[in-house]
Design a protein around this motif. Structure first.
Motif, PDB file in Angstrom:
ATOM      1  N   GLU A 160      -2.798   3.570  10.530  1.00 18.75           N
ATOM      2  CA  GLU A 160      -3.069   3.786   9.115  1.00 18.75           C
ATOM      3  C   GLU A 160      -4.330   4.628   8.982  1.00 18.75           C
ATOM      4  O   GLU A 160      -5.330   4.363   9.651  1.00 18.75           O
ATOM      5  CB  GLU A 160      -3.284   2.437   8.416  1.00 18.75           C
ATOM      6  N   GLU A 161      -4.266   5.634   8.127  1.00 17.63           N
ATOM      7  CA  GLU A 161      -5.431   6.469   7.823  1.00 17.63           C
ATOM      8  C   GLU A 161      -5.771   6.266   6.348  1.00 17.63           C
ATOM      9  O   GLU A 161      -5.172   6.877   5.466  1.00 17.63           O
ATOM     10  CB  GLU A 161      -5.112   7.946   8.099  1.00 17.63           C
ATOM     11  N   MET A 162      -6.713   5.369   6.085  1.00 18.93           N
ATOM     12  CA  MET A 162      -7.140   5.102   4.712  1.00 18.93           C
ATOM     13  C   MET A 162      -7.971   6.290   4.236  1.00 18.93           C
ATOM     14  O   MET A 162      -8.939   6.687   4.889  1.00 18.93           O
ATOM     15  CB  MET A 162      -7.988   3.833   4.677  1.00 18.93           C
TER      16      MET A 162
ATOM     17  N   ALA B 199       3.560   9.789   6.609  1.00 15.64           N
ATOM     18  CA  ALA B 199       3.946   9.481   5.237  1.00 15.64           C
ATOM     19  C   ALA B 199       2.707   9.082   4.447  1.00 15.64           C
ATOM     20  O   ALA B 199       1.771   8.490   4.992  1.00 15.64           O
ATOM     21  CB  ALA B 199       4.963   8.345   5.210  1.00 15.64           C
ATOM     22  N   MET B 200       2.698   9.406   3.177  1.00 17.99           N
ATOM     23  CA  MET B 200       1.613   8.980   2.295  1.00 17.99           C
ATOM     24  C   MET B 200       1.908   7.584   1.773  1.00 17.99           C
ATOM     25  O   MET B 200       3.069   7.194   1.618  1.00 17.99           O
ATOM     26  CB  MET B 200       1.494   9.923   1.100  1.00 17.99           C
ATOM     27  N   PHE B 201       0.828   6.837   1.480  1.00 15.47           N
ATOM     28  CA  PHE B 201       1.011   5.560   0.801  1.00 15.47           C
ATOM     29  C   PHE B 201       0.043   5.443  -0.368  1.00 15.47           C
ATOM     30  O   PHE B 201      -1.043   6.005  -0.357  1.00 15.47           O
ATOM     31  CB  PHE B 201       0.857   4.364   1.758  1.00 15.47           C
ATOM     32  N   TYR B 202       0.495   4.724  -1.377  1.00 20.80           N
ATOM     33  CA  TYR B 202      -0.314   4.321  -2.535  1.00 20.80           C
ATOM     34  C   TYR B 202      -0.076   2.834  -2.678  1.00 20.80           C
ATOM     35  O   TYR B 202       1.075   2.391  -2.707  1.00 20.80           O
ATOM     36  CB  TYR B 202       0.134   5.085  -3.789  1.00 20.80           C
ATOM     37  N   ASN B 203      -1.153   2.054  -2.722  1.00 21.07           N
ATOM     38  CA  ASN B 203      -1.010   0.611  -2.715  1.00 21.07           C
ATOM     39  C   ASN B 203      -1.884  -0.050  -3.769  1.00 21.07           C
ATOM     40  O   ASN B 203      -3.035  -0.395  -3.506  1.00 21.07           O
ATOM     41  CB  ASN B 203      -1.367   0.066  -1.320  1.00 21.07           C
ATOM     42  N   PRO B 204      -1.337  -0.267  -4.985  1.00 24.10           N
ATOM     43  CA  PRO B 204      -2.053  -1.107  -5.938  1.00 24.10           C
ATOM     44  C   PRO B 204      -1.944  -2.566  -5.484  1.00 24.10           C
ATOM     45  O   PRO B 204      -0.962  -2.956  -4.850  1.00 24.10           O
ATOM     46  CB  PRO B 204      -1.310  -0.872  -7.258  1.00 24.10           C
ATOM     47  N   MET B 205      -2.992  -3.345  -5.788  1.00 26.71           N
ATOM     48  CA  MET B 205      -3.011  -4.741  -5.348  1.00 26.71           C
ATOM     49  C   MET B 205      -3.996  -5.525  -6.197  1.00 26.71           C
ATOM     50  O   MET B 205      -4.833  -4.943  -6.885  1.00 26.71           O
ATOM     51  CB  MET B 205      -3.429  -4.830  -3.881  1.00 26.71           C
ATOM     52  N   GLN B 206      -3.882  -6.836  -6.108  1.00 25.84           N
ATOM     53  CA  GLN B 206      -4.894  -7.702  -6.694  1.00 25.84           C
ATOM     54  C   GLN B 206      -5.595  -8.413  -5.545  1.00 25.84           C
ATOM     55  O   GLN B 206      -4.947  -9.074  -4.728  1.00 25.84           O
ATOM     56  CB  GLN B 206      -4.289  -8.724  -7.646  1.00 25.84           C
ATOM     57  N   LEU B 207      -6.899  -8.245  -5.484  1.00 27.50           N
ATOM     58  CA  LEU B 207      -7.668  -8.909  -4.443  1.00 27.50           C
ATOM     59  C   LEU B 207      -8.062 -10.308  -4.914  1.00 27.50           C
ATOM     60  O   LEU B 207      -8.202 -10.548  -6.112  1.00 27.50           O
ATOM     61  CB  LEU B 207      -8.910  -8.081  -4.094  1.00 27.50           C
TER      62      LEU B 207
ATOM     63  N   SER C  39      -6.815  -0.529  -5.766  1.00 26.81           N
ATOM     64  CA  SER C  39      -5.779   0.296  -5.157  1.00 26.81           C
ATOM     65  C   SER C  39      -6.387   1.141  -4.049  1.00 26.81           C
ATOM     66  O   SER C  39      -7.599   1.358  -3.993  1.00 26.81           O
ATOM     67  CB  SER C  39      -5.077   1.178  -6.187  1.00 26.81           C
ATOM     68  N   CYS C  40      -5.504   1.587  -3.166  1.00 22.62           N
ATOM     69  CA  CYS C  40      -5.927   2.436  -2.059  1.00 22.62           C
ATOM     70  C   CYS C  40      -4.787   3.397  -1.730  1.00 22.62           C
ATOM     71  O   CYS C  40      -3.654   3.216  -2.167  1.00 22.62           O
ATOM     72  CB  CYS C  40      -6.313   1.606  -0.838  1.00 22.62           C
ATOM     73  N   GLY C  41      -5.134   4.396  -0.954  1.00 19.45           N
ATOM     74  CA  GLY C  41      -4.121   5.359  -0.553  1.00 19.45           C
ATOM     75  C   GLY C  41      -4.519   6.063   0.723  1.00 19.45           C
ATOM     76  O   GLY C  41      -5.681   6.047   1.131  1.00 19.45           O
ATOM     77  N   GLY C  42      -3.531   6.649   1.337  1.00 18.47           N
ATOM     78  CA  GLY C  42      -3.779   7.367   2.579  1.00 18.47           C
ATOM     79  C   GLY C  42      -2.485   7.751   3.249  1.00 18.47           C
ATOM     80  O   GLY C  42      -1.474   8.009   2.579  1.00 18.47           O
ATOM     81  N   TYR C  43      -2.522   7.745   4.584  1.00 21.20           N
ATOM     82  CA  TYR C  43      -1.381   8.169   5.383  1.00 21.20           C
ATOM     83  C   TYR C  43      -1.028   7.112   6.414  1.00 21.20           C
ATOM     84  O   TYR C  43      -1.906   6.461   6.967  1.00 21.20           O
ATOM     85  CB  TYR C  43      -1.709   9.470   6.142  1.00 21.20           C
ATOM     86  N   TYR C  44       0.255   7.003   6.686  1.00 23.79           N
ATOM     87  CA  TYR C  44       0.746   6.251   7.832  1.00 23.79           C
ATOM     88  C   TYR C  44       1.206   7.270   8.865  1.00 23.79           C
ATOM     89  O   TYR C  44       1.951   8.196   8.553  1.00 23.79           O
ATOM     90  CB  TYR C  44       1.929   5.361   7.460  1.00 23.79           C
TER      91      TYR C  44
ATOM     92  N   TYR D 228       3.756   1.868  -2.162  1.00 27.03           N
ATOM     93  CA  TYR D 228       4.656   2.982  -2.435  1.00 27.03           C
ATOM     94  C   TYR D 228       4.495   3.955  -1.268  1.00 27.03           C
ATOM     95  O   TYR D 228       3.375   4.372  -0.965  1.00 27.03           O
ATOM     96  CB  TYR D 228       4.277   3.702  -3.735  1.00 27.03           C
ATOM     97  N   ILE D 229       5.582   4.312  -0.620  1.00 24.70           N
ATOM     98  CA  ILE D 229       5.541   5.243   0.504  1.00 24.70           C
ATOM     99  C   ILE D 229       6.279   6.511   0.083  1.00 24.70           C
ATOM    100  O   ILE D 229       7.428   6.454  -0.347  1.00 24.70           O
ATOM    101  CB  ILE D 229       6.155   4.615   1.769  1.00 24.70           C
ATOM    102  N   THR D 230       5.585   7.655   0.206  1.00 26.57           N
ATOM    103  CA  THR D 230       6.128   8.927  -0.273  1.00 26.57           C
ATOM    104  C   THR D 230       5.850  10.033   0.744  1.00 26.57           C
ATOM    105  O   THR D 230       5.173   9.818   1.736  1.00 26.57           O
ATOM    106  CB  THR D 230       5.486   9.330  -1.618  1.00 26.57           C
ATOM    107  N   ASN D 231       6.351  11.215   0.443  1.00 24.79           N
ATOM    108  CA  ASN D 231       6.075  12.420   1.229  1.00 24.79           C
ATOM    109  C   ASN D 231       6.293  12.161   2.715  1.00 24.79           C
ATOM    110  O   ASN D 231       5.443  12.484   3.549  1.00 24.79           O
ATOM    111  CB  ASN D 231       4.651  12.924   0.975  1.00 24.79           C
TER     112      ASN D 231
END
Length: 142
Positions: free
Chosen positions: A128-130, A89-97, A105-110, A71-74
């Motif tokens: 990417e800035e995790m 831009a901010m990101f939120y990334n749910p995932m299955q490893l 999940s992780c989040g940060g900035y692009y 999800y890319i926001t802001n």
């Protein structure tokens, strides 16, 4: 100065990036970047390289992730002239490893440096800035 048309095209570019990664469509991923782009995922402990090196890295390594959903926001155009733009831009990334039943999940900035091309805005640099990561494997699980 950023126009509404530029903002719309830049937003669509970032959304296309997310769709490309999540669908593992590496040709679509290539289309987000200039031919000479540099990409830096080092804050997540991952690859740094040219667009084509990163595509090769994704193709070899990202297939083991059963699913992800970026999800890319802001989306902020921080600086823009007729030919270039700096975007955060901010990101939120749910995932299955792989090998894990629970969602991570992780989040940060692009941080993108964009260039206007004959085909529209393209990223010439992505960093990417995790900021956070939850639900990953512990060192004992490795």
């Amino acid at each position: 100065m950023s126009t509404a048309a530029d903002n719309s095209e830049i937003t669509a570019l970032l959304y296309r990036y997310a769709r490309a990664v999540d669908s593992k469509d590496w040709e679509l991923y290539r289309s987000v970047f200039t031919d000479d782009a540099t990409i830096d995922y080092s804050s997540a402990g991952q690859a740094v390289g040219t667009r084509d090196e990163i595509v090769d890295w994704f193709a070899a390594n990202f297939g083991v992730i059963p699913w992800s959903m970026h999800y890319i926001t802001n989306i902020e155009v921080l600086k823009q002239d007729a030919e270039t733009a700096t975007v955060r831009a901010m990101f939120y990334n749910p995932m299955q490893l792989p090998g894990m039943a629970a969602q991570s999940s992780c989040g940060g900035y692009y941080h993108h440096e964009l260039r206007r091309t004959p085909d529209g805005w393209r990223s010439s640099s992505l960093r990417e800035e995790m900021v956070w990561f939850v639900g990953g494997r512990s060192h004992a699980d490795a």
